[in-house]
Design an enzyme around this catalytic site. Structure first.
Site, short mmCIF file in Angstrom:
data_model
loop_
_atom_site.label_atom_id
_atom_site.label_comp_id
_atom_site.label_asym_id
_atom_site.label_seq_id
_atom_site.Cartn_x
_atom_site.Cartn_y
_atom_site.Cartn_z
N ASP A 152 -5.24 -26.85 36.50
CA ASP A 152 -5.76 -25.88 35.24
C ASP A 152 -4.22 -25.38 33.96
OD1 ASP A 152 -7.26 -23.49 34.49
OD2 ASP A 152 -7.53 -23.08 36.59
N HIS A 226 -17.79 -28.15 32.64
CA HIS A 226 -16.56 -26.44 32.34
C HIS A 226 -16.06 -26.49 31.20
CE1 HIS A 226 -14.46 -23.34 32.27
NE2 HIS A 226 -13.48 -23.88 32.97
C1 HEM Z 1 -10.58 -25.90 31.32
C2 HEM Z 1 -10.48 -24.29 35.64
C3 HEM Z 1 -12.70 -19.54 34.14
C4 HEM Z 1 -11.64 -21.73 29.95
C5 HEM Z 1 -10.07 -25.88 33.06
C6 HEM Z 1 -9.74 -26.94 33.99
C7 HEM Z 1 -10.05 -26.23 34.55
C8 HEM Z 1 -10.65 -25.00 34.80
C9 HEM Z 1 -9.23 -27.00 35.72
C10 HEM Z 1 -9.31 -28.01 32.90
C11 HEM Z 1 -7.53 -28.76 32.75
C12 HEM Z 1 -7.54 -27.47 31.80
O1 HEM Z 1 -7.41 -27.58 30.20
O2 HEM Z 1 -7.26 -26.37 31.84
C13 HEM Z 1 -10.98 -23.02 35.33
C14 HEM Z 1 -12.09 -22.13 37.14
C15 HEM Z 1 -12.05 -21.56 36.70
C16 HEM Z 1 -12.06 -20.80 35.27
C17 HEM Z 1 -11.23 -22.76 38.38
C18 HEM Z 1 -12.57 -19.76 37.55
C19 HEM Z 1 -13.11 -19.70 38.01
C20 HEM Z 1 -12.86 -20.33 33.32
C21 HEM Z 1 -13.14 -18.78 32.29
C22 HEM Z 1 -13.06 -19.27 30.56
C23 HEM Z 1 -12.62 -21.09 30.63
C24 HEM Z 1 -13.73 -18.36 32.42
C25 HEM Z 1 -12.95 -18.79 29.79
C26 HEM Z 1 -13.77 -17.57 29.34
C27 HEM Z 1 -11.59 -22.91 30.01
C28 HEM Z 1 -11.07 -23.32 28.44
C29 HEM Z 1 -10.17 -24.63 29.05
C30 HEM Z 1 -10.48 -24.91 30.36
C31 HEM Z 1 -10.63 -22.64 27.01
C32 HEM Z 1 -10.04 -26.12 28.12
C33 HEM Z 1 -10.60 -26.43 27.49
C34 HEM Z 1 -10.43 -27.75 26.52
O3 HEM Z 1 -10.34 -28.82 26.73
O4 HEM Z 1 -10.72 -27.61 25.00
N1 HEM Z 1 -10.67 -24.41 32.99
N2 HEM Z 1 -11.54 -22.68 34.70
N3 HEM Z 1 -11.83 -20.96 32.14
N4 HEM Z 1 -11.08 -23.50 30.37
FE1 HEM Z 1 -11.40 -22.79 33.04
#
Ligand code: HEM
Length: 314
Positions: A152, A226
């Site tokens: 993450d 996501h």
């Molecule tokens: C990408 C987990 C909530 C925004 C990701 C990734 C994971 C992850 C594993 C892929 C790896 C990375 O690029 O970090 C989670 C979990 C969440 C959560 C477990 C809560 C349960 C959120 C929320 C937002 C968010 C609430 C925004 C309001 C993003 C963004 C990316 C991302 C901007 C990168 C997208 C890209 O590849 O450009 N998240 N996330 N995430 N997440 Fe989350």
């Protein structure tokens, strides 16, 4: 001729550490409480020094955020242009709740004891001026994985892209050097999540689990991952990044498995757009499947003023 005073930002760009405390407080009514809060905020830099010196290798850093409801009272300054309380987002199946919070302290370092010590000194100083709404202690889980088992934080901006994504500049001169920050405390249905195959989990997230390789976006109109729902582009194809410092938290003994989401951005609308795409879906109805296994218990927005502004509150 007037001399330009350089603006110093808070340590929004501090590295991900192995421990972090997320402290959300409300401010009590009355002039005494306002004074105590102003004075504590102005002392954050000194308090940070007191604790950081105890172990210079521990990457100790604190950022302090202030909510819209107490902004005028606590700072006496014009509100940053986009600042407003977190707006609840009701999707067809899941809701991003909006919960109280006037002050946020994001305390991080490689050592739980340093974070503990800072929080103790800070709360001593604030005394009866505040109430603790939530205190969550996050930890690093293996190679920066969340409790769903995925790495993450990969797509975070790095190098010079950080300031550009996170810090306000000429577009809002009074708020320059500051940043919007949104927090949501999620709890997971780990049993349900583990009931899916690895391939199903990977298509929910949009990356492979073991090697963290990005998967292609689904065709328009189909269920998006996501990663795709959280990617924001304008009509000219410019992508708007945010800086996330998510941390796992919880306790197997009490069956609590969580992710504390924290996102910093120069533009609040970018985080709000991400949330709308996640909860309402794109197209509407096809919400982010991560939400079928993750429920936000909180949702609050703050503004992290520059360190220069913070120090001037005394
Ligand atoms: C990408 C987990 C909530 C925004 C990701 C990734 C994971 C992850 C594993 C892929 C790896 C990375 O690029 O970090 C989670 C979990 C969440 C959560 C477990 C809560 C349960 C959120 C929320 C937002 C968010 C609430 C925004 C309001 C993003 C963004 C990316 C991302 C901007 C990168 C997208 C890209 O590849 O450009 N998240 N996330 N995430 N997440 Fe989350």
């Amino acid at each position: 001729m007037s001399r330009r005073v350089p603006i110093e930002s808070q340590r929004v760009d501090a590295p991900l550490t192995s421990s972090a405390t997320f402290l959300v407080l409300t401010v009590e009514p009355g002039e005494d409480a306002t004074k105590a809060v102003r004075s504590a905020l102005a002392s954050v830099a000194d308090l940070t020094k007191n604790v950081a010196i105890r172990d210079l290798n521990a990457s100790f850093a604190v950022t302090a955020g202030i909510g819209s409801d107490v902004w005028d009272r606590v700072t006496g300054l014009t509100q940053p242009v986009e600042l407003h309380p977190f707006k609840e987002i009701k999707g067809g199946k899941h809701t991003a709740v909006s919960t109280p919070g006037d002050l946020l302290f994001h305390i991080r370092s490689e050592r739980r004891d340093l974070n503990f010590e800072f929080e103790r000194q800070l709360l001593d100083m604030l005394g009866d001026a505040v109430k603790v709404v939530d205190e969550t202690v996050g930890f690093r889980y293996f190679d920066v994985r969340d409790l769903l088992g995925f790495v993450d934080g990969t797509a975070n901006p790095v190098g010079s892209a950080v300031d550009n994504s996170v810090l306000i500049a000429e577009e809002d001169a009074g708020a320059a050097g500051g940043s919007y920050v949104v927090i949501q405390k999620y709890v997971h249905d780990i049993k349900g999540w583990k009931g899916m195959s690895i391939e199903q989990q990977e298509s929910v997230i949009g990356r492979t689990k073991l090697e963290n390789v990005e998967l292609d976006d689904a065709p328009d109109g189909k269920q998006q991952s996501h990663k795709s729902l959280a990617t924001i582009e304008d009509d000219d194809g410019n992508e708007y990044d945010i800086l996330r410092d998510n941390m796992p938290f919880g306790s197997p003994g009490s069956k609590e498995f969580g992710t504390y989401f924290i996102g910093y951005s120069r533009r609040l609308w970018v985080i709000e757009k991400m949330l709308e795409r996640m909860f309402v879906g794109e197209p509407p109805g096809l919400h982010d499947r991560i939400l079928d296994y993750s429920t936000p218990l909180t949702g609050t927005t703050f503004f992290v003023p520059s360190a220069t502004t913070l120090a001037s509150l005394e």
